[in-house]
Design a protein around this motif. Sequence first.
Motif, PDB file in Angstrom:
ATOM      1  N   LEU A  85      47.309  42.669  40.072  1.00 50.51           N
ATOM      2  CA  LEU A  85      46.135  43.273  40.703  1.00 50.51           C
ATOM      3  C   LEU A  85      45.243  43.985  39.689  1.00 50.51           C
ATOM      4  O   LEU A  85      44.033  44.046  39.865  1.00 50.51           O
ATOM      5  N   HIS A  86      45.822  44.480  38.602  1.00 53.62           N
ATOM      6  CA  HIS A  86      44.987  45.040  37.527  1.00 53.62           C
ATOM      7  C   HIS A  86      44.177  43.932  36.872  1.00 53.62           C
ATOM      8  O   HIS A  86      43.014  44.126  36.501  1.00 53.62           O
ATOM      9  N   ARG A  87      44.814  42.755  36.729  1.00 58.82           N
ATOM     10  CA  ARG A  87      44.115  41.618  36.118  1.00 58.82           C
ATOM     11  C   ARG A  87      42.908  41.228  36.976  1.00 58.82           C
ATOM     12  O   ARG A  87      41.823  40.963  36.462  1.00 58.82           O
ATOM     13  N   LYS A  88      43.098  41.215  38.306  1.00 60.62           N
ATOM     14  CA  LYS A  88      41.984  40.882  39.201  1.00 60.62           C
ATOM     15  C   LYS A  88      40.904  41.965  39.155  1.00 60.62           C
ATOM     16  O   LYS A  88      39.719  41.671  39.194  1.00 60.62           O
ATOM     17  N   GLY A  89      41.333  43.237  39.077  1.00 61.33           N
ATOM     18  CA  GLY A  89      40.374  44.345  39.017  1.00 61.33           C
ATOM     19  C   GLY A  89      39.610  44.381  37.716  1.00 61.33           C
ATOM     20  O   GLY A  89      38.515  44.949  37.643  1.00 61.33           O
ATOM     21  N   ALA A  90      40.176  43.768  36.656  1.00 58.02           N
ATOM     22  CA  ALA A  90      39.511  43.770  35.347  1.00 58.02           C
ATOM     23  C   ALA A  90      38.301  42.841  35.322  1.00 58.02           C
ATOM     24  O   ALA A  90      37.393  43.022  34.509  1.00 58.02           O
ATOM     25  N   ARG A  91      38.254  41.861  36.204  1.00 56.24           N
ATOM     26  CA  ARG A  91      37.147  40.885  36.193  1.00 56.24           C
ATOM     27  C   ARG A  91      35.786  41.536  36.435  1.00 56.24           C
ATOM     28  O   ARG A  91      34.858  41.324  35.658  1.00 56.24           O
ATOM     29  N   PRO A  92      35.618  42.318  37.524  1.00 58.35           N
ATOM     30  CA  PRO A  92      34.291  42.930  37.721  1.00 58.35           C
ATOM     31  C   PRO A  92      33.922  43.900  36.606  1.00 58.35           C
ATOM     32  O   PRO A  92      32.762  43.984  36.209  1.00 58.35           O
ATOM     33  N   LYS A 136      37.334  55.441  33.999  1.00 60.46           N
ATOM     34  CA  LYS A 136      37.705  54.648  35.180  1.00 60.46           C
ATOM     35  C   LYS A 136      36.802  54.935  36.384  1.00 60.46           C
ATOM     36  O   LYS A 136      37.266  55.222  37.488  1.00 60.46           O
ATOM     37  N   VAL A 137      35.506  54.855  36.131  1.00 63.74           N
ATOM     38  CA  VAL A 137      34.521  55.022  37.194  1.00 63.74           C
ATOM     39  C   VAL A 137      34.423  53.714  37.973  1.00 63.74           C
ATOM     40  O   VAL A 137      34.400  52.634  37.388  1.00 63.74           O
ATOM     41  N   GLY A 138      34.360  53.797  39.282  1.00 61.35           N
ATOM     42  CA  GLY A 138      34.246  52.598  40.109  1.00 61.35           C
ATOM     43  C   GLY A 138      35.255  52.620  41.242  1.00 61.35           C
ATOM     44  O   GLY A 138      36.016  53.575  41.397  1.00 61.35           O
ATOM     45  N   PRO A 139      35.266  51.569  42.071  1.00 60.42           N
ATOM     46  CA  PRO A 139      36.198  51.511  43.211  1.00 60.42           C
ATOM     47  C   PRO A 139      37.650  51.583  42.758  1.00 60.42           C
ATOM     48  O   PRO A 139      38.004  51.083  41.688  1.00 60.42           O
ATOM     49  N   THR A 140      38.494  52.181  43.592  1.00 63.29           N
ATOM     50  CA  THR A 140      39.921  52.321  43.280  1.00 63.29           C
ATOM     51  C   THR A 140      40.580  50.963  43.082  1.00 63.29           C
ATOM     52  O   THR A 140      41.510  50.827  42.289  1.00 63.29           O
ATOM     53  N   SER A 141      40.104  49.942  43.816  1.00 63.58           N
ATOM     54  CA  SER A 141      40.724  48.610  43.737  1.00 63.58           C
ATOM     55  C   SER A 141      40.601  47.996  42.345  1.00 63.58           C
ATOM     56  O   SER A 141      41.311  47.054  42.016  1.00 63.58           O
ATOM     57  N   TYR A 143      41.352  49.575  39.662  1.00 58.93           N
ATOM     58  CA  TYR A 143      42.353  50.208  38.800  1.00 58.93           C
ATOM     59  C   TYR A 143      43.755  50.249  39.405  1.00 58.93           C
ATOM     60  O   TYR A 143      44.733  50.256  38.683  1.00 58.93           O
ATOM     61  N   ALA A 144      43.864  50.307  40.716  1.00 61.75           N
ATOM     62  CA  ALA A 144      45.184  50.349  41.361  1.00 61.75           C
ATOM     63  C   ALA A 144      45.126  49.544  42.650  1.00 61.75           C
ATOM     64  O   ALA A 144      44.114  49.562  43.347  1.00 61.75           O
ATOM     65  N   PRO A 145      46.196  48.838  42.984  1.00 60.04           N
ATOM     66  CA  PRO A 145      46.199  48.035  44.216  1.00 60.04           C
ATOM     67  C   PRO A 145      46.173  48.904  45.466  1.00 60.04           C
ATOM     68  O   PRO A 145      46.816  49.946  45.515  1.00 60.04           O
ATOM     69  N   THR A 146      45.424  48.464  46.468  1.00 62.06           N
ATOM     70  CA  THR A 146      45.389  49.182  47.743  1.00 62.06           C
ATOM     71  C   THR A 146      46.543  48.690  48.614  1.00 62.06           C
ATOM     72  O   THR A 146      47.059  47.591  48.400  1.00 62.06           O
ATOM     73  N   PRO A 147      46.959  49.466  49.627  1.00 59.35           N
ATOM     74  CA  PRO A 147      48.029  49.010  50.522  1.00 59.35           C
ATOM     75  C   PRO A 147      47.716  47.661  51.165  1.00 59.35           C
ATOM     76  O   PRO A 147      48.598  46.827  51.332  1.00 59.35           O
ATOM     77  N   ARG A 148      46.441  47.418  51.527  1.00 52.20           N
ATOM     78  CA  ARG A 148      46.093  46.135  52.156  1.00 52.20           C
ATOM     79  C   ARG A 148      46.238  44.979  51.166  1.00 52.20           C
ATOM     80  O   ARG A 148      46.687  43.892  51.534  1.00 52.20           O
TER      81      ARG A 148
END
Length: 201
Positions: A85-92, A136-141, A143-148
């Motif tokens: 999920l960090h890898r996916k969050g790194a794209r944006p 780490k400015v930006g949506p939490t998703s 940097y860290a996975p959300t429960p959903r």
Amino acid sequence: MGEQFPGDKNIRVSDTERSAALAALGQFYAEGRLTMTETDDRCEAVADAKTRGDLNAIFTDLPNQEIVVVDRPEQTYTATEVSELHRKGARPRAGILGLTTVISITGTAALASSTALAPILLALIPIVFILLYVMKVGPTSWYAPTPRQLQRRRMAELREKEKLRDMELKAQRKERTHALTTRALDAAETAFNAKPWKRDK
């Protein structure tokens, strides 16, 4: 009737209690007490649950065992989940940094002939880098996975396991059918060879 979450049934549930309920459903699925479809439906019901009574209703036909809910300031994740999920969050973040780089360089080149301050635009690159990767400015998703996100990922993993299990069961059934067919043919051949007319000849 199972009461996995004892206490006042009208108390509204927390995300921690929902996570504990999802983990319990995953365990019941692993034990073979629930099918993939039932687990999926009940996970959706957990996400929609408002009170402890709603959660308890999801477990009424399952063994009665109190689910221990440990309150933690932060959600815990497996190393694989965090990495993926960090890898996916790194794209944006990489996209924003790349776009900033292109704009800064293009703007500097375009304004270089008209003003001496054009190179200041290049300072945007390290500024954006610090904002995205250090502060780490930006949506939490990002940097860290959300429960959903975790729920979707775990359900995908469960579906994959279900497919593998179905394939194994089909292979076993095919093997058993072949063995039974072979035995039936052997028995028929033995019976045919033991007929009286065979002995008369």
